[in-house]
Design an enzyme around this catalytic site. Structure first.
Site, mmCIF file in Angstrom:
data_model
loop_
_atom_site.group_PDB
_atom_site.id
_atom_site.type_symbol
_atom_site.label_atom_id
_atom_site.label_comp_id
_atom_site.label_asym_id
_atom_site.label_seq_id
_atom_site.Cartn_x
_atom_site.Cartn_y
_atom_site.Cartn_z
ATOM 1 N N ASP A 12 -38.353 -58.333 51.550
ATOM 2 C CA ASP A 12 -37.372 -58.807 52.444
ATOM 3 C C ASP A 12 -36.892 -58.058 53.516
ATOM 4 O O ASP A 12 -37.185 -56.749 53.360
ATOM 5 C CB ASP A 12 -35.997 -59.119 51.736
ATOM 6 C CG ASP A 12 -34.806 -59.341 52.309
ATOM 7 O OD1 ASP A 12 -34.676 -60.316 53.095
ATOM 8 O OD2 ASP A 12 -33.887 -58.396 52.309
ATOM 9 N N ASP B 22 -31.450 -63.353 47.984
ATOM 10 C CA ASP B 22 -32.768 -63.167 47.406
ATOM 11 C C ASP B 22 -33.172 -63.241 46.222
ATOM 12 O O ASP B 22 -33.864 -62.995 45.506
ATOM 13 C CB ASP B 22 -33.232 -61.637 47.710
ATOM 14 C CG ASP B 22 -33.324 -61.223 49.164
ATOM 15 O OD1 ASP B 22 -33.782 -62.022 49.996
ATOM 16 O OD2 ASP B 22 -33.012 -60.278 49.834
HETATM 17 P P1 ADP Z 1 -33.327 -61.645 55.890
HETATM 18 O O1 ADP Z 1 -34.003 -62.838 55.283
HETATM 19 O O2 ADP Z 1 -34.008 -61.039 56.654
HETATM 20 O O3 ADP Z 1 -32.755 -60.931 54.580
HETATM 21 P P2 ADP Z 1 -30.901 -63.344 56.206
HETATM 22 O O4 ADP Z 1 -31.492 -64.354 55.078
HETATM 23 O O5 ADP Z 1 -29.808 -62.596 55.593
HETATM 24 O O6 ADP Z 1 -32.052 -62.343 56.461
HETATM 25 O O7 ADP Z 1 -30.577 -63.947 57.369
HETATM 26 C C1 ADP Z 1 -31.774 -64.788 58.012
HETATM 27 C C2 ADP Z 1 -30.925 -65.430 59.554
HETATM 28 O O8 ADP Z 1 -30.026 -66.357 59.179
HETATM 29 C C3 ADP Z 1 -30.245 -64.189 60.103
HETATM 30 O O9 ADP Z 1 -31.245 -63.539 61.144
HETATM 31 C C4 ADP Z 1 -29.371 -64.993 60.930
HETATM 32 O O10 ADP Z 1 -29.842 -65.495 62.110
HETATM 33 C C5 ADP Z 1 -29.062 -66.179 60.035
HETATM 34 N N1 ADP Z 1 -27.870 -66.006 59.064
HETATM 35 C C6 ADP Z 1 -27.615 -65.796 57.858
HETATM 36 N N2 ADP Z 1 -26.309 -65.505 57.617
HETATM 37 C C7 ADP Z 1 -25.502 -65.435 58.728
HETATM 38 C C8 ADP Z 1 -24.235 -65.340 59.121
HETATM 39 N N3 ADP Z 1 -23.607 -65.306 58.216
HETATM 40 N N4 ADP Z 1 -23.855 -65.702 60.300
HETATM 41 C C9 ADP Z 1 -24.916 -65.679 61.412
HETATM 42 N N5 ADP Z 1 -26.046 -65.840 61.018
HETATM 43 C C10 ADP Z 1 -26.562 -65.875 59.898
HETATM 44 MG MG MG Z 2 -31.917 -59.480 52.994
#
Ligand code: ADP
Ligand code: MG
Length: 308
Positions: free
Chosen positions: A10, A208
Protein backbone atom coordinates in the site's frame (compact mmCIF):
# COMPACT_ATOMS: atom_id res chain seq x y z
CA UNK A 1 7.18 -15.10 4.31
CA UNK A 2 10.34 -17.01 3.38
CA UNK A 3 8.60 -18.14 0.15
CA UNK A 4 7.27 -14.70 -0.83
CA UNK A 5 8.27 -13.87 -4.39
CA UNK A 6 5.53 -11.26 -4.90
CA UNK A 7 5.26 -8.41 -2.41
CA UNK A 8 2.41 -5.94 -2.69
CA UNK A 9 2.59 -2.58 -0.89
CA UNK A 10 0.00 0.00 0.00
CA UNK A 11 1.37 3.52 -0.57
CA UNK A 12 -0.01 6.01 1.97
CA UNK A 13 1.25 5.23 5.46
CA UNK A 14 3.27 2.20 4.32
CA UNK A 15 5.80 3.33 1.69
CA UNK A 16 5.23 6.97 2.66
CA UNK A 17 5.01 8.33 6.20
CA UNK A 18 1.29 9.10 5.95
CA UNK A 19 1.93 12.51 7.52
CA UNK A 20 0.61 15.02 5.04
CA UNK A 21 1.68 18.64 4.75
CA UNK A 22 -0.46 21.21 3.00
CA UNK A 23 1.58 22.72 0.18
CA UNK A 24 -1.11 24.81 -1.56
CA UNK A 25 -4.60 26.13 -0.92
CA UNK A 26 -6.56 27.16 -4.03
CA UNK A 27 -9.97 28.63 -3.10
CA UNK A 28 -12.67 29.38 -5.68
CA UNK A 29 -14.93 32.28 -4.67
CA UNK A 30 -14.19 32.00 -0.89
CA UNK A 31 -11.24 32.89 1.33
CA UNK A 32 -8.39 30.42 2.02
CA UNK A 33 -9.34 30.24 5.71
CA UNK A 34 -13.00 29.57 4.91
CA UNK A 35 -12.01 26.73 2.57
CA UNK A 36 -9.66 25.21 5.16
CA UNK A 37 -12.17 25.55 8.01
CA UNK A 38 -15.00 23.95 6.00
CA UNK A 39 -12.77 21.01 5.05
CA UNK A 40 -11.39 20.62 8.60
CA UNK A 41 -14.86 20.73 10.22
CA UNK A 42 -16.21 17.97 7.95
CA UNK A 43 -13.01 15.92 8.50
CA UNK A 44 -12.72 16.62 12.23
CA UNK A 45 -13.64 13.12 13.37
CA UNK A 46 -11.82 11.21 10.60
CA UNK A 47 -8.71 9.18 11.49
CA UNK A 48 -7.30 9.65 7.95
CA UNK A 49 -3.87 11.40 7.76
CA UNK A 50 -5.38 14.04 5.45
CA UNK A 51 -7.88 14.91 8.20
CA UNK A 52 -5.09 15.34 10.74
CA UNK A 53 -3.25 17.77 8.42
CA UNK A 54 -6.46 19.77 7.94
CA UNK A 55 -7.17 19.98 11.68
CA UNK A 56 -3.65 21.24 12.36
CA UNK A 57 -3.51 23.75 9.47
CA UNK A 58 -6.93 25.30 10.07
CA UNK A 59 -6.52 25.58 13.85
CA UNK A 60 -10.26 24.99 14.35
CA UNK A 61 -11.71 23.75 17.64
CA UNK A 62 -13.75 20.56 18.02
CA UNK A 63 -17.16 21.25 16.40
CA UNK A 64 -20.03 21.50 18.93
CA UNK A 65 -22.48 18.62 19.19
CA UNK A 66 -24.95 18.59 16.29
CA UNK A 67 -22.81 20.73 13.92
CA UNK A 68 -21.45 17.80 11.89
CA UNK A 69 -24.19 15.30 11.10
CA UNK A 70 -24.69 12.32 8.78
CA UNK A 71 -20.96 11.93 8.66
CA UNK A 72 -19.82 9.27 6.22
CA UNK A 73 -16.24 8.31 5.43
CA UNK A 74 -16.09 6.86 1.92
CA UNK A 75 -12.92 4.72 1.69
CA UNK A 76 -10.58 5.76 -1.10
CA UNK A 77 -12.70 8.87 -1.83
CA UNK A 78 -13.16 11.16 1.18
CA UNK A 79 -15.85 12.50 3.48
CA UNK A 80 -19.47 13.34 2.98
CA UNK A 81 -21.20 15.21 5.83
CA UNK A 82 -24.13 17.47 6.64
CA UNK A 83 -22.64 20.57 8.29
CA UNK A 84 -24.76 23.50 9.52
CA UNK A 85 -27.62 22.51 7.20
CA UNK A 86 -25.47 22.00 4.07
CA UNK A 87 -24.02 18.96 2.31
CA UNK A 88 -20.22 19.09 2.42
CA UNK A 89 -17.94 16.89 0.33
CA UNK A 90 -14.21 16.73 0.99
CA UNK A 91 -12.26 14.26 -1.12
CA UNK A 92 -10.73 13.41 -4.44
CA UNK A 93 -12.10 14.07 -7.94
CA UNK A 94 -14.10 10.80 -7.98
CA UNK A 95 -16.08 11.93 -4.92
CA UNK A 96 -17.16 15.15 -6.65
CA UNK A 97 -17.89 13.34 -9.92
CA UNK A 98 -20.08 10.90 -8.02
CA UNK A 99 -22.18 13.82 -6.78
CA UNK A 100 -22.22 15.62 -10.15
CA UNK A 101 -20.22 18.64 -8.90
CA UNK A 102 -17.81 20.37 -11.31
CA UNK A 103 -14.23 21.03 -10.15
CA UNK A 104 -10.98 22.62 -11.35
CA UNK A 105 -8.20 20.29 -12.50
CA UNK A 106 -5.15 21.11 -10.34
CA UNK A 107 -2.12 22.41 -12.22
CA UNK A 108 0.45 21.55 -9.53
CA UNK A 109 2.05 18.43 -8.12
CA UNK A 110 0.65 16.64 -5.06
CA UNK A 111 -2.54 14.93 -3.91
CA UNK A 112 -5.48 17.28 -4.45
CA UNK A 113 -8.51 17.24 -2.15
CA UNK A 114 -11.53 19.12 -3.45
CA UNK A 115 -14.14 20.80 -1.27
CA UNK A 116 -17.79 21.43 -2.14
CA UNK A 117 -20.32 23.04 0.19
CA UNK A 118 -24.07 23.01 -0.56
CA UNK A 119 -23.33 21.81 -4.11
CA UNK A 120 -21.02 24.83 -4.76
CA UNK A 121 -17.38 24.17 -5.53
CA UNK A 122 -15.10 25.94 -3.01
CA UNK A 123 -11.70 24.91 -4.40
CA UNK A 124 -8.95 22.45 -3.63
CA UNK A 125 -6.09 21.84 -1.21
CA UNK A 126 -2.81 20.16 -2.20
CA UNK A 127 -1.15 17.72 0.19
CA UNK A 128 2.29 16.15 0.06
CA UNK A 129 3.74 13.21 1.93
CA UNK A 130 7.31 11.95 2.38
CA UNK A 131 8.84 8.56 1.57
CA UNK A 132 9.68 6.62 4.70
CA UNK A 133 13.34 6.72 5.75
CA UNK A 134 15.19 3.69 4.38
CA UNK A 135 12.40 2.68 1.95
CA UNK A 136 14.77 2.37 -1.03
CA UNK A 137 17.33 0.22 0.84
CA UNK A 138 14.58 -1.92 2.39
CA UNK A 139 13.12 -2.77 -1.02
CA UNK A 140 16.57 -3.49 -2.51
CA UNK A 141 17.31 -5.88 0.39
CA UNK A 142 13.97 -7.64 -0.17
CA UNK A 143 14.92 -8.15 -3.84
CA UNK A 144 18.23 -9.69 -2.78
CA UNK A 145 16.28 -12.05 -0.48
CA UNK A 146 14.26 -13.36 -3.44
CA UNK A 147 11.26 -11.05 -3.94
CA UNK A 148 10.97 -10.84 -7.72
CA UNK A 149 7.74 -8.91 -8.21
CA UNK A 150 7.13 -5.67 -6.27
CA UNK A 151 3.73 -4.04 -6.72
CA UNK A 152 2.49 -0.66 -5.44
CA UNK A 153 -1.27 -0.22 -4.93
CA UNK A 154 -2.92 3.06 -3.95
CA UNK A 155 -6.11 5.04 -3.95
CA UNK A 156 -4.05 8.19 -4.60
CA UNK A 157 -3.68 9.81 -8.04
CA UNK A 158 -1.31 8.54 -10.77
CA UNK A 159 0.68 11.79 -10.92
CA UNK A 160 1.79 11.22 -7.30
CA UNK A 161 2.16 7.43 -7.33
CA UNK A 162 4.12 6.94 -10.56
CA UNK A 163 7.21 8.99 -9.58
CA UNK A 164 7.31 7.16 -6.22
CA UNK A 165 7.03 3.77 -7.96
CA UNK A 166 9.78 4.57 -10.45
CA UNK A 167 12.14 6.03 -7.83
CA UNK A 168 11.85 2.79 -5.83
CA UNK A 169 12.01 0.49 -8.92
CA UNK A 170 8.58 -1.07 -8.42
CA UNK A 171 7.70 -3.60 -11.14
CA UNK A 172 4.06 -2.52 -11.26
CA UNK A 173 1.94 0.36 -9.93
CA UNK A 174 -1.85 0.65 -9.82
CA UNK A 175 -3.24 4.02 -8.73
CA UNK A 176 -6.68 5.58 -8.17
CA UNK A 177 -7.95 2.24 -6.87
CA UNK A 178 -11.11 1.99 -4.79
CA UNK A 179 -10.58 -0.11 -1.62
CA UNK A 180 -12.07 -3.24 -3.23
CA UNK A 181 -9.72 -2.59 -6.19
CA UNK A 182 -6.79 -3.45 -3.90
CA UNK A 183 -8.40 -6.81 -3.09
CA UNK A 184 -9.09 -7.53 -6.80
CA UNK A 185 -5.47 -6.70 -7.65
CA UNK A 186 -4.23 -9.01 -4.84
CA UNK A 187 -6.55 -11.79 -6.09
CA UNK A 188 -5.28 -11.41 -9.66
CA UNK A 189 -1.65 -11.54 -8.49
CA UNK A 190 -2.40 -14.59 -6.29
CA UNK A 191 -3.84 -16.40 -9.30
CA UNK A 192 -0.84 -15.64 -11.51
CA UNK A 193 2.05 -16.23 -9.07
CA UNK A 194 4.23 -19.36 -9.17
CA UNK A 195 2.97 -22.61 -7.54
CA UNK A 196 5.53 -22.94 -4.79
CA UNK A 197 5.74 -19.25 -3.90
CA UNK A 198 3.63 -16.97 -1.75
CA UNK A 199 2.33 -13.41 -1.93
CA UNK A 200 2.75 -10.92 0.91
CA UNK A 201 0.67 -7.76 1.29
CA UNK A 202 2.11 -4.92 3.33
CA UNK A 203 -0.37 -2.30 4.52
CA UNK A 204 -1.03 0.02 7.40
CA UNK A 205 -4.60 0.92 8.02
CA UNK A 206 -8.21 -0.09 8.39
CA UNK A 207 -8.88 0.24 4.68
CA UNK A 208 -6.26 -2.43 3.96
CA UNK A 209 -7.87 -5.11 6.11
CA UNK A 210 -9.50 -7.07 3.26
CA UNK A 211 -6.22 -7.24 1.30
CA UNK A 212 -4.31 -8.21 4.47
CA UNK A 213 -6.69 -11.13 4.99
CA UNK A 214 -6.69 -12.24 1.35
CA UNK A 215 -2.89 -12.41 0.88
CA UNK A 216 -0.89 -15.53 1.88
CA UNK A 217 0.98 -13.32 4.36
CA UNK A 218 -0.59 -10.08 5.64
CA UNK A 219 1.91 -7.66 7.17
CA UNK A 220 0.74 -4.51 9.00
CA UNK A 221 2.74 -1.48 10.11
CA UNK A 222 1.82 0.84 12.97
CA UNK A 223 -0.39 -1.87 14.44
CA UNK A 224 -0.90 0.12 17.63
CA UNK A 225 -3.01 2.65 15.69
CA UNK A 226 -5.37 0.17 14.08
CA UNK A 227 -7.65 -2.41 15.68
CA UNK A 228 -8.51 -4.13 12.42
CA UNK A 229 -4.85 -4.61 11.48
CA UNK A 230 -4.46 -6.50 14.77
CA UNK A 231 -7.17 -8.92 13.70
CA UNK A 232 -6.35 -9.32 10.03
CA UNK A 233 -2.56 -9.37 9.72
CA UNK A 234 -0.27 -12.39 10.20
CA UNK A 235 2.76 -10.26 11.04
CA UNK A 236 2.41 -7.04 13.04
CA UNK A 237 4.98 -4.29 13.42
CA UNK A 238 4.20 -2.17 16.45
CA UNK A 239 6.38 0.63 15.06
CA UNK A 240 6.68 2.02 11.54
CA UNK A 241 10.29 1.30 10.56
CA UNK A 242 10.19 -0.22 7.07
CA UNK A 243 13.81 -1.41 7.47
CA UNK A 244 12.48 -4.14 9.80
CA UNK A 245 10.77 -5.80 6.84
CA UNK A 246 13.92 -7.26 5.17
CA UNK A 247 15.23 -8.23 8.63
CA UNK A 248 12.01 -10.14 9.26
CA UNK A 249 12.23 -11.85 5.88
CA UNK A 250 15.86 -12.82 6.58
CA UNK A 251 14.77 -14.31 9.91
CA UNK A 252 11.95 -16.22 8.18
CA UNK A 253 14.33 -17.65 5.55
CA UNK A 254 16.85 -18.62 8.23
CA UNK A 255 14.15 -20.22 10.41
CA UNK A 256 12.75 -22.20 7.48
CA UNK A 257 16.28 -23.43 6.64
CA UNK A 258 17.01 -24.35 10.28
CA UNK A 259 13.77 -26.35 10.56
CA UNK A 260 14.59 -28.35 7.41
CA UNK A 261 18.22 -28.91 8.49
CA UNK A 262 17.10 -30.07 11.95
CA UNK A 263 14.63 -32.56 10.52
CA UNK A 264 17.36 -33.89 8.21
CA UNK A 265 19.95 -34.13 11.04
CA UNK A 266 17.60 -35.85 13.51
CA UNK A 267 16.22 -38.34 10.99
CA UNK A 268 19.69 -39.28 9.62
CA UNK A 269 21.31 -39.78 13.07
CA UNK A 270 18.39 -41.93 14.22
CA UNK A 271 18.27 -43.98 11.01
CA UNK A 272 22.02 -44.54 11.11
CA UNK A 273 21.92 -45.74 14.74
CA UNK A 274 18.93 -47.95 13.99
CA UNK A 275 20.71 -49.62 11.09
CA UNK A 276 23.97 -50.02 13.04
CA UNK A 277 21.94 -51.51 15.95
CA UNK A 278 20.05 -53.93 13.70
CA UNK A 279 23.31 -55.23 12.19
CA UNK A 280 24.87 -55.56 15.64
CA UNK A 281 27.61 -52.95 15.05
CA UNK A 282 26.36 -50.78 17.94
CA UNK A 283 24.88 -51.89 21.29
CA UNK A 284 21.27 -50.84 22.06
CA UNK A 285 22.49 -48.30 24.67
CA UNK A 286 24.05 -46.32 21.80
CA UNK A 287 20.50 -45.40 20.70
CA UNK A 288 20.11 -43.38 23.89
CA UNK A 289 23.31 -41.44 23.11
CA UNK A 290 22.15 -40.91 19.54
CA UNK A 291 18.86 -39.46 20.82
CA UNK A 292 20.74 -36.94 22.98
CA UNK A 293 23.27 -36.13 20.23
CA UNK A 294 20.46 -35.42 17.70
CA UNK A 295 18.72 -33.11 20.17
CA UNK A 296 21.87 -31.18 21.04
CA UNK A 297 22.79 -30.80 17.35
CA UNK A 298 19.29 -29.50 16.55
CA UNK A 299 19.35 -27.04 19.47
CA UNK A 300 22.78 -25.66 18.55
CA UNK A 301 21.59 -25.19 14.97
CA UNK A 302 18.41 -23.40 16.16
CA UNK A 303 20.51 -21.01 18.28
CA UNK A 304 21.70 -19.39 15.04
CA UNK A 305 18.34 -17.62 14.68
CA UNK A 306 19.01 -15.72 17.92
CA UNK A 307 21.60 -13.47 16.31
CA UNK A 308 18.59 -11.62 14.83
P1 ADP B 1 -3.74 4.56 0.04
O1 ADP B 1 -4.50 3.61 -0.80
O2 ADP B 1 -2.55 5.12 -0.69
O3 ADP B 1 -3.37 4.04 1.41
P2 ADP B 1 -6.15 5.82 1.01
O4 ADP B 1 -6.95 4.61 0.65
O5 ADP B 1 -6.01 6.19 2.43
O6 ADP B 1 -4.72 5.81 0.30
O7 ADP B 1 -6.80 7.05 0.27
C1 ADP B 1 -6.87 7.11 -1.12
C2 ADP B 1 -7.35 8.45 -1.55
O8 ADP B 1 -8.72 8.61 -1.11
C3 ADP B 1 -6.61 9.60 -0.92
O9 ADP B 1 -5.47 9.94 -1.69
C4 ADP B 1 -7.66 10.69 -0.96
O10 ADP B 1 -7.72 11.25 -2.25
C5 ADP B 1 -8.96 9.95 -0.72
N1 ADP B 1 -9.37 9.95 0.69
C6 ADP B 1 -9.50 8.87 1.49
N2 ADP B 1 -9.93 9.22 2.71
C7 ADP B 1 -10.04 10.56 2.71
C8 ADP B 1 -10.44 11.55 3.68
N3 ADP B 1 -10.80 11.25 4.92
N4 ADP B 1 -10.43 12.84 3.27
C9 ADP B 1 -10.10 13.19 2.03
N5 ADP B 1 -9.70 12.32 1.08
C10 ADP B 1 -9.69 11.03 1.40
MG1 MG C 1 -2.60 3.31 3.56
Amino acid sequence: LSKADTMVFDKTGTITEGRFNITDVVPVGVSEQKLLSAAATAEYFSPHPIARALREASGIKRPAKGVVMELEEIPGRGISAFVNGKDVYVGNASLLEEHGIGYSVPDRAGSAIHVAVGNCYWGYIIFSDKLRDGAFDALESLRRLGVRNMVLLTGDVRSVSRPIASSLNFDMVKAELPPDGKVSAVEYLMATKGDNSSLAFVGDSDNDSAALTRADVGIAFGALNSDTALDDADILFMGEDIRRLPLTMELSCLSARVILQNIAVIVSIKLLCLLLGVFGVLPVTAAAFAEAAALIAAMLNALRTFKH
